[in-house]
Design a protein around this motif. Structure first.
Motif, PDB file in Angstrom:
ATOM      1  N   SER A  30       0.858  -1.181   0.000  1.00  0.00           N
ATOM      2  CA  SER A  30       0.000   0.000   0.000  1.00  0.00           C
ATOM      3  C   SER A  30       0.892   1.227   0.000  1.00  0.00           C
ATOM      4  CB  SER A  30      -0.895  -0.006   1.244  1.00  0.00           C
ATOM      5  OG  SER A  30      -1.480   1.248   1.449  1.00  0.00           O
ATOM      6  N   THR A  31       0.582   2.197  -0.851  1.00  0.00           N
ATOM      7  CA  THR A  31       1.440   3.368  -0.936  1.00  0.00           C
ATOM      8  C   THR A  31       0.659   4.588  -1.397  1.00  0.00           C
ATOM      9  OG1 THR A  31       3.443   4.292  -1.951  1.00  0.00           O
ATOM     10  CG2 THR A  31       2.130   2.803  -3.305  1.00  0.00           C
ATOM     11  N   HIS A  32       1.127   5.765  -0.953  1.00  0.00           N
ATOM     12  CA  HIS A  32       0.636   7.038  -1.469  1.00  0.00           C
ATOM     13  C   HIS A  32       1.591   7.607  -2.508  1.00  0.00           C
ATOM     14  CE1 HIS A  32      -1.809   7.110   2.317  1.00  0.00           C
ATOM     15  NE2 HIS A  32      -2.678   7.637   1.498  1.00  0.00           N
ATOM     16  N   VAL A  33       2.786   7.028  -2.614  1.00  0.00           N
ATOM     17  CA  VAL A  33       3.806   7.559  -3.511  1.00  0.00           C
ATOM     18  C   VAL A  33       3.624   6.913  -4.883  1.00  0.00           C
ATOM     19  CG1 VAL A  33       6.260   8.095  -3.753  1.00  0.00           C
ATOM     20  CG2 VAL A  33       5.307   7.665  -1.489  1.00  0.00           C
ATOM     21  N   VAL A  34       2.579   7.330  -5.576  1.00  0.00           N
ATOM     22  CA  VAL A  34       2.214   6.695  -6.840  1.00  0.00           C
ATOM     23  C   VAL A  34       3.297   6.888  -7.889  1.00  0.00           C
ATOM     24  CG1 VAL A  34       0.449   6.577  -8.633  1.00  0.00           C
ATOM     25  CG2 VAL A  34      -0.206   7.103  -6.282  1.00  0.00           C
ATOM     26  N   ALA A  35       4.009   8.012  -7.838  1.00  0.00           N
ATOM     27  CA  ALA A  35       5.031   8.296  -8.845  1.00  0.00           C
ATOM     28  C   ALA A  35       6.152   7.264  -8.821  1.00  0.00           C
ATOM     29  CB  ALA A  35       5.605   9.691  -8.619  1.00  0.00           C
ATOM     30  N   GLU A  36       6.342   6.557  -7.692  1.00  0.00           N
ATOM     31  CA  GLU A  36       7.441   5.600  -7.581  1.00  0.00           C
ATOM     32  C   GLU A  36       7.044   4.196  -8.021  1.00  0.00           C
ATOM     33  OE1 GLU A  36       9.025   5.747  -3.663  1.00  0.00           O
ATOM     34  OE2 GLU A  36       9.747   7.806  -3.856  1.00  0.00           O
ATOM     35  N   LEU A  37       5.820   4.021  -8.505  1.00  0.00           N
ATOM     36  CA  LEU A  37       5.363   2.681  -8.882  1.00  0.00           C
ATOM     37  C   LEU A  37       5.877   2.257 -10.252  1.00  0.00           C
ATOM     38  CD1 LEU A  37       1.655   2.799  -7.678  1.00  0.00           C
ATOM     39  CD2 LEU A  37       3.624   1.772  -6.535  1.00  0.00           C
ATOM     40  N   GLY A  38       6.214   3.229 -11.099  1.00  0.00           N
ATOM     41  CA  GLY A  38       6.678   2.889 -12.437  1.00  0.00           C
ATOM     42  C   GLY A  38       7.920   2.013 -12.394  1.00  0.00           C
ATOM     43  N   GLY A  39       7.899   0.897 -13.113  1.00  0.00           N
ATOM     44  CA  GLY A  39       9.019  -0.027 -13.124  1.00  0.00           C
ATOM     45  C   GLY A  39       9.093  -0.928 -11.913  1.00  0.00           C
ATOM     46  N   VAL A  40       8.145  -0.781 -10.971  1.00  0.00           N
ATOM     47  CA  VAL A  40       8.138  -1.591  -9.745  1.00  0.00           C
ATOM     48  C   VAL A  40       6.907  -2.490  -9.705  1.00  0.00           C
ATOM     49  CG1 VAL A  40       8.071  -1.543  -7.224  1.00  0.00           C
ATOM     50  CG2 VAL A  40       9.432   0.151  -8.472  1.00  0.00           C
ATOM     51  N   ALA A  41       5.736  -1.889  -9.842  1.00  0.00           N
ATOM     52  CA  ALA A  41       4.484  -2.638  -9.707  1.00  0.00           C
ATOM     53  C   ALA A  41       4.152  -3.387 -10.999  1.00  0.00           C
ATOM     54  CB  ALA A  41       3.347  -1.694  -9.343  1.00  0.00           C
ATOM     55  N   ASP A  42       3.860  -4.680 -10.857  1.00  0.00           N
ATOM     56  CA  ASP A  42       3.401  -5.484 -11.991  1.00  0.00           C
ATOM     57  C   ASP A  42       1.887  -5.429 -12.128  1.00  0.00           C
ATOM     58  OD1 ASP A  42       6.029  -6.681 -12.452  1.00  0.00           O
ATOM     59  OD2 ASP A  42       5.669  -7.774 -10.607  1.00  0.00           O
ATOM     60  N   HIS A  43       1.214  -5.147 -11.023  1.00  0.00           N
ATOM     61  CA  HIS A  43      -0.244  -5.238 -10.971  1.00  0.00           C
ATOM     62  C   HIS A  43      -0.760  -4.091 -10.110  1.00  0.00           C
ATOM     63  CE1 HIS A  43      -3.680  -7.951 -11.821  1.00  0.00           C
ATOM     64  NE2 HIS A  43      -4.217  -7.406 -10.740  1.00  0.00           N
ATOM     65  N   LEU A  44      -1.961  -3.596 -10.425  1.00  0.00           N
ATOM     66  CA  LEU A  44      -2.505  -2.453  -9.713  1.00  0.00           C
ATOM     67  C   LEU A  44      -3.892  -2.768  -9.173  1.00  0.00           C
ATOM     68  CD1 LEU A  44      -2.117   0.625  -9.032  1.00  0.00           C
ATOM     69  CD2 LEU A  44      -3.458   1.087 -11.096  1.00  0.00           C
ATOM     70  N   LEU A  45      -4.072  -2.501  -7.858  1.00  0.00           N
ATOM     71  CA  LEU A  45      -5.382  -2.509  -7.217  1.00  0.00           C
ATOM     72  C   LEU A  45      -5.662  -1.086  -6.770  1.00  0.00           C
ATOM     73  CD1 LEU A  45      -5.134  -5.656  -4.879  1.00  0.00           C
ATOM     74  CD2 LEU A  45      -6.198  -5.535  -7.133  1.00  0.00           C
ATOM     75  N   LEU A  46      -6.785  -0.531  -7.232  1.00  0.00           N
ATOM     76  CA  LEU A  46      -7.147   0.839  -6.887  1.00  0.00           C
ATOM     77  C   LEU A  46      -8.458   0.832  -6.118  1.00  0.00           C
ATOM     78  CD1 LEU A  46      -6.833   3.899  -7.039  1.00  0.00           C
ATOM     79  CD2 LEU A  46      -7.833   3.831  -9.336  1.00  0.00           C
ATOM     80  N   LEU A  47      -8.383   1.299  -4.859  1.00  0.00           N
ATOM     81  CA  LEU A  47      -9.558   1.359  -3.987  1.00  0.00           C
ATOM     82  C   LEU A  47     -10.056   2.794  -3.862  1.00  0.00           C
ATOM     83  CD1 LEU A  47      -8.854  -0.858  -0.818  1.00  0.00           C
ATOM     84  CD2 LEU A  47     -10.699  -1.174  -2.467  1.00  0.00           C
ATOM     85  N   SER A  48     -11.373   2.935  -3.807  1.00  0.00           N
ATOM     86  CA  SER A  48     -11.968   4.231  -3.525  1.00  0.00           C
ATOM     87  C   SER A  48     -13.234   4.013  -2.724  1.00  0.00           C
ATOM     88  CB  SER A  48     -12.302   4.979  -4.824  1.00  0.00           C
ATOM     89  OG  SER A  48     -12.904   6.233  -4.539  1.00  0.00           O
ATOM     90  N   ARG A  49     -13.285   4.613  -1.538  1.00  0.00           N
ATOM     91  CA  ARG A  49     -14.448   4.504  -0.656  1.00  0.00           C
ATOM     92  C   ARG A  49     -14.870   3.042  -0.448  1.00  0.00           C
ATOM     93  NH1 ARG A  49     -18.628   6.679  -3.170  1.00  0.00           N
ATOM     94  NH2 ARG A  49     -17.558   6.897  -5.168  1.00  0.00           N
ATOM     95  N   GLY A  50     -13.856   2.183  -0.266  1.00  0.00           N
ATOM     96  CA  GLY A  50     -14.117   0.781   0.043  1.00  0.00           C
ATOM     97  C   GLY A  50     -14.461  -0.094  -1.135  1.00  0.00           C
TER      98      GLY A  50
END
Length: 301
Positions: free
Chosen positions: A193-213
């Motif tokens: 879990s992270t707030h530093v979205v800019a650092e995900l490039g080249g790191v995250a293979d998969h994305l889960l995006l939550l909003s209001r549960g």
């Protein structure tokens, strides 16, 4: 929560997961609603969302620290010994009067599988002294002790809640590279879990995006980048090509559209004055969150 065995293709599978908090003063509140997703084995999965989206609640349920109101979690692996989850919470709790060496002993006592050399290798990598009390370490050093205990348990799934928050930019990069190395060497799945979205490039293979549960996005990162296109051109009510409009922005003379196209569609070229530009994961996260916030505001109105 009922735990069953997932397929080997997935380290973790979640079906219909929900969490309701009940209060006589504030009424009932759903922190999570009907979350269904699968974590691919041996991948780095980013869990992102605004404050209060339900990220920590989700991680706490997956770690077994919080009971869900609804849903099932299935942990992957064909052997029971391989089904292990480690969780590093945002506050990275340690016994302040224990030395780093003592914390490793605690990790050994609390885990039925323990790799002491693996834990110490992490500490050596970041020059963390074994004989110093944890309370006398800096915030970044304490984070490394928590990471060392987590990887020493040889988990099949490592859950990290804001793991880089106490680290400087250089240390963030080094920790990220070390985690990627652990994934490559062991096949471990990392959900961070992270707030530093800019650092995900080249790191995250998969994305889960939550909003209001609620889960808005559950997809392979590369697929998301391929499926989304930014169109920029003269002011218009529609983009020059078809697809689902995720976000539209307009000025007096110009319009821009973030459009999601079907992966089976052929790439469409545009003619001047329209242009296209690449999309980053940060672009996607911000666009989906802004779109969801605007939809919620419209419903409330």
């Amino acid at each position: 929560m009922t735990e069953e065995t997932a397929t080997d293709e997935f380290a973790l599978q979640v079906s219909g997961l929900g969490k309701e908090y009940r209060s006589r003063l504030r009424g009932n509140n759903w922190a999570l609603r009907d979350c269904t997703f699968s974590l691919p084995t041996g991948r780095v999965v980013a869990l992102v969302g605004a404050n209060g989206a339900g990220k920590t609640t989700l991680l706490s349920i997956l770690a077994g620290l919080l009971a869900p109101s609804d849903g099932i979690v299935r942990l992957g692996g064909t052997q029971a010994e391989s089904n292990r989850i480690s969780f590093v919470a945002q506050d990275k709790p340690l016994y302040r009067h224990f030395s780093v060496r003592d914390m490793l002993k605690v990790g050994e006592r609390l885990n039925r599988v323990w790799d002491d050399e693996r834990a110490k290798r992490w500490l050596r990598r970041f020059d963390i002294p074994l004989d110093r009390p944890c309370g006398r370490l800096s915030g970044g050093q304490q984070a490394h002790v928590a990471f060392a205990v987590a990887v020493g348990a040889r988990p099949s799934v490592l859950l990290l809640d804001e793991p880089l928050s106490n680290l400087d930019p250089l240390a963030r990069r080094d920790v990220t590279q070390e985690l990627l190395g652990e994934v490559a060497d062991t096949g471990m799945t990392v959900l961070l879990s992270t707030h530093v979205v800019a650092e995900l490039g080249g790191v995250a293979d998969h994305l889960l995006l939550l909003s209001r549960g609620t889960l808005l996005v559950d997809s392979d990162a590369d697929d998301l980048l391929i499926e989304h296109i930014y169109y920029v051109g003269p002011r218009a009510s529609e983009p020059p090509c078809g697809g689902e409009i995720v976000k539209a922005s307009h000025s007096k003379s110009q319009s821009s559209f973030l459009v999601r196209v079907s992966p089976t569609d052929e790439p469409t070229s545009v003619e001047a004055p329209w242009t296209t530009r690449p999309v980053s994961l940060e672009d996607l996260v911000i666009a989906y969150l802004e779109s969801d916030r605007a939809s919620a505001a419209a419903v409330a109105a």
